[in-house]
Design an enzyme around this catalytic site. Sequence first.
Site, PDB file in Angstrom:
ATOM      1  N   CYS A  84      43.724  16.372  33.313  1.00 28.25           N
ATOM      2  CA  CYS A  84      43.825  17.553  32.004  1.00 28.25           C
ATOM      3  C   CYS A  84      43.136  16.644  30.862  1.00 28.25           C
ATOM      4  CB  CYS A  84      45.190  17.848  31.714  1.00 28.25           C
ATOM      5  SG  CYS A  84      45.452  19.378  30.703  1.00 28.25           S
ATOM      6  N   HIS A 194      47.041  20.017  36.676  1.00 29.63           N
ATOM      7  CA  HIS A 194      48.269  19.197  36.793  1.00 29.63           C
ATOM      8  C   HIS A 194      48.631  18.868  38.321  1.00 29.63           C
ATOM      9  CE1 HIS A 194      48.833  18.503  32.508  1.00 29.63           C
ATOM     10  NE2 HIS A 194      48.169  19.662  32.402  1.00 29.63           N
ATOM     11  N   GLU A 196      50.773  16.635  39.341  1.00 32.46           N
ATOM     12  CA  GLU A 196      52.102  16.579  39.350  1.00 32.46           C
ATOM     13  C   GLU A 196      52.930  17.764  39.095  1.00 32.46           C
ATOM     14  OE1 GLU A 196      50.000  16.042  36.609  1.00 32.46           O
ATOM     15  OE2 GLU A 196      51.024  16.408  34.876  1.00 32.46           O
TER      16      GLU A 196
END
Lengths: 216, 257
Positions: A84, A194, A196
């Site tokens: 990001c 992202h 995650e």
Amino acid sequence: MSGVVAVIDYGMGNLHSVASALAHAGAQQVVVTHDADIIHNADRVVFPGVGAIRDCMAEIRRLKCDQLLAQSLADRHKPVLAICVGMQALMSHSQENGGVPCLDIIPGEVRYFGNPLVDSAGERLKVPHMGWNEVRQVRPHPLWQGIDDLTRFYFVHSFYVDAVERELVAGSVRYGVSFDAALARDNLFAVQFHPEKSHTAGLRLLRNFLEWNGQC
Amino acid sequence: MGLAKRIIPCLDVENGRVVKGVNFVDIRDAGDPVEIAIRYNEQGADEITFLDITASHEGRDTTVHTVEKIAEEVFIPLTVGGGIRSVQDIRTMLNAGADKVSINTAAIHNPELVRESAQRFGSQCIVVAIDAKRVADVDGAPRWEIFTHGGRKPTGIDAVAWAVRMAELGAGEILLTSMDRDGTRNGFELGVTRAITDAVEIPVIASGGVGNLDHLVDGILLGGADAVLAASIFHFGEFSVPEAKAYMAARGIEVRL
């Protein structure tokens, strides 16, 4: 074997979810740090980022994370994953906050989506680009292993990366404009989304990163 | 194909248990928030929203702990709201593992909190929650006002103008709940949803009143929402997230399957 994964912490927000997703994906040891020795000795490095670019760049430079990152990239056997704002910080310059010089590790500009932003049918698109969008795998890469082309990943950003060297683009997304969702060069892989927060596809990409030898 | 419309199951949590009332009165116990969050994550929910409706301070420590446990197991975005009053509260929730924090009453008392927290943490993690209720029309045009205290206390603030102002102050998203519809299962209040989605550049989550899958479809196609939030239809097993997505996809809505 993943070895030690250093998540570079320059104090801009919570890195808990990155660390916990890496552990979930199989990392043996995850250290969230800006300690030069730990990053230097780590087997892999993650360069995350949230928040506004001007504050991020100021902290990156103040904590000398720019030098630590450059050293990590120079070690061709050390895989580096930028996420990001971490990806945006690698570029030459960002339009955010009235214009901010970035690390210039990858030549290119970070641009605003624009207002109004419309799709090909003339329908208005919201900014920030928030949610799950399809990533076109522009070229094969070890980090795409086991992930179907056009799999959706989670994005949240108002500025996007536009790299000068188009051969570095590994993934691309269409949202009013076509932008660079993933860049790859040597031992560096950078993503705008992202992983995650991208459920099974994101965890798979992180697992691929943990198994990657930094070559492509 | 492009950005998918999001489906967001909402956990209303009181003293560490998921509850869902009808118009905030009749509260039913739906179980452990960590287990439920994991279930929605596995079902393919696009995000999870956790609203703490606990009044006491002791209860709020429980909330932080619950958020930590959810964040360790759930790898989709997590929004936490309820009782967020200060920059410190926001920091606490982000550090516990929340990706976004939803600010409601505190934004009304202190709009600068939105600006300050957006600057400090980034707009991407600041959601402003708006509880709107329809009031008397003005010159024949419908009007919605912001209400606090679970829909009981009027503020006199126009909901559409408020959404615009919050976006200007740096909110990254609006969570719009119709207090006329919340808990009724009669569907979203589409008028206010459309008015706000048209008025702001940032994404809008429609909330309040979902009783069946057509309501979700209407929120997107008629209300223009970017995401739809629902609680009871998912909690009590009437519909699963994949069923909701398949239904929406069959009606031409782009979803993450």
